[in-house]
Enzyme design. Structure first.
Site, short mmCIF file in Angstrom:
data_model
loop_
_atom_site.label_atom_id
_atom_site.label_comp_id
_atom_site.label_asym_id
_atom_site.label_seq_id
_atom_site.Cartn_x
_atom_site.Cartn_y
_atom_site.Cartn_z
N ASP A 191 68.06 -47.23 -48.45
CA ASP A 191 68.73 -48.53 -48.55
C ASP A 191 70.08 -48.36 -49.25
OD1 ASP A 191 68.97 -51.58 -49.09
OD2 ASP A 191 67.05 -51.40 -48.06
N ASP A 212 62.57 -53.72 -65.13
CA ASP A 212 61.31 -53.71 -64.39
C ASP A 212 61.07 -52.40 -63.65
OD1 ASP A 212 60.00 -56.07 -65.02
OD2 ASP A 212 61.21 -57.26 -63.64
N HIS A 266 70.67 -55.26 -52.41
CA HIS A 266 69.65 -55.22 -51.37
C HIS A 266 68.59 -54.15 -51.66
CE1 HIS A 266 67.94 -54.57 -47.31
NE2 HIS A 266 68.33 -55.80 -47.04
N ALA A 302 63.43 -49.53 -35.59
CA ALA A 302 62.24 -50.38 -35.50
C ALA A 302 61.68 -50.47 -34.09
CB ALA A 302 62.56 -51.78 -36.02
N TYR A 344 61.55 -48.17 -31.93
CA TYR A 344 60.99 -46.91 -31.46
C TYR A 344 59.48 -46.93 -31.64
CZ TYR A 344 60.32 -41.89 -30.86
OH TYR A 344 59.89 -40.67 -30.43
N SER A 402 64.04 -57.52 -43.84
CA SER A 402 64.27 -56.48 -44.86
C SER A 402 63.30 -56.63 -46.02
CB SER A 402 65.70 -56.57 -45.40
OG SER A 402 66.63 -56.10 -44.47
#
Length: 349
Positions: free
Chosen positions: A100, A109, A132, A237, A239, A297
């Protein structure tokens, strides 16, 4: 969310700190609109601050939420709702990679001791300047030290930075290099980005085929509709050797944002999910930031974490097993003539 001022409240500029410059204070009865919740200086034992849509900061002890986010906004809520929290040491012994925009390692966190990383951008660190990647990482690896506990907090995390903020790889070779690296180190790989049909080539397929041959599982977002229609399809995705993921709304129906393609394997929650984030204006800020995001996502690391839990129980769990598992946890639904699988509730893991 909105909050009502209940005592004289200073508006701080630049940081959630008592030492930050002050604008004119708000008097009781005033209303503020909160964009983000974050950690800052502790006052009377409370370190929670609000960042408003106007860009200034207010200590939460001086106001009272009048319009709270839905419970579904927390990834923690869905982890509990699906029965995932019952699993001990979630992710222990499993290696999971996320490709990413990087990660904000200083977020409270995250446990840096559980995170290995590599940047595939020339002369660039792993630092996320976009948010992101940090958001997706929280869904997977959040430790709950301050607020967000992810699906697999005990997994060994591998973070690959493969694109700059707001832009998918300008050089496709970065994604290929990142994918090769992920295959070499991880059992499960989460990819919340896509490239167009024109940029997809056989080399990508070779890398993913190699992953599948080694019992690795590659989980990819099917892509978001930008204008409510079916935009250009995205790989990897589409594939066949990837598990492709779409988004459900909070009523567990397919979200309008999800692209409709026959390669879509399953839809799971991913609308208005709160997770770890960064301060866009000051990405190196170590204060804990959080933000609600929507899209395929967001659903992708959620499913990747769930499949990692299956891998935790069975090291030989592979992509074919994953498809059978998806059949067992989903139900078929139809919306506007499009048939899809939606996760149906409590999971048996």
């Amino acid at each position: 969310m909105k909050a009502l001022v209940i005592k004289l409240l200073n508006r701080r500029i630049g940081a959630p700190s008592v030492n930050a410059p002050v604008l004119s204070p708000l008097i009781p009865g005033a209303s503020i609109e909160v964009e983000q919740i974050l950690a800052g200086d502790k006052i009377d034992g409370n370190d929670t601050w609000y960042k408003t849509v106007d860009g200034w900061y207010a200590w939460s002890g001086g106001c009272e939420a009048t319009q709270k986010p839905d419970a579904e906004n927390e990834i923690n809520y869905w982890i509990e709702k699906l029965g995932i929290e019952k699993i001990a040491n979630r992710g222990n012994g499993v290696n999971v990679a996320l490709l990413d925009s990087g990660i904000h390692l200083e977020h409270t966190d995250f446990d840096k001791n559980r995170i290995k990383y590599k940047s595939f951008l020339r002369d660039q660190s792993i630092q996320d300047f976009y948010g992101h990647g940090t958001h997706c990482a929280g869904i997977l690896f959040g430790q709950g030290s301050h607020r967000i506990e992810g699906v697999i907090p005990f997994a060994q995390a591998y973070i690959g930075r493969v694109y700059y903020q707001g832009q998918y790889p300008s050089s496709i070779s970065r994604l290929k290099d990142g994918l090769r690296w992920a295959v070499s180190v991880a059992d499960v790989i989460s990819i919340s980005l896509g490239i167009s049909d024109n940029d997809w080539d056989s080399e990508f397929q070779t890398i993913i085929d190699d992953a599948v041959a080694k019992d690795k599982i590659v989980v990819c977002s099917i892509g978001n509709n930008s204008n409510g229609g079916n935009a250009i399809g995205e790989y990897p995705a589409k594939y066949s050797n990837c598990i492709s993921v779409g988004t459900l709304d909070n009523n567990l129906n397919i979200s309008e944002i999800t692209k409709r393609f026959p390669q879509l394997d399953i839809c799971i929650p991913g609308e208005k999910i709160t997770s770890t984030f960064i301060d866009i204006n000051n990405p190196m800020n170590s204060n804990a930031e959080y933000k609600s995001l929507s899209g395929t996502s967001i659903s992708t690391p959620f499913l990747a974490g769930i499949l990692a839990l299956k891998k935790q129980g069975n090291k030989n769990f592979n992509v074919n097993d994953a498809r059978l598992f998806i059949e067992s946890i989903s139900e078929k639904k139809v919306q506007n003539g499009f048939s899809y699988k939606a996760i149906k509730g409590q999971l048996t893991l």
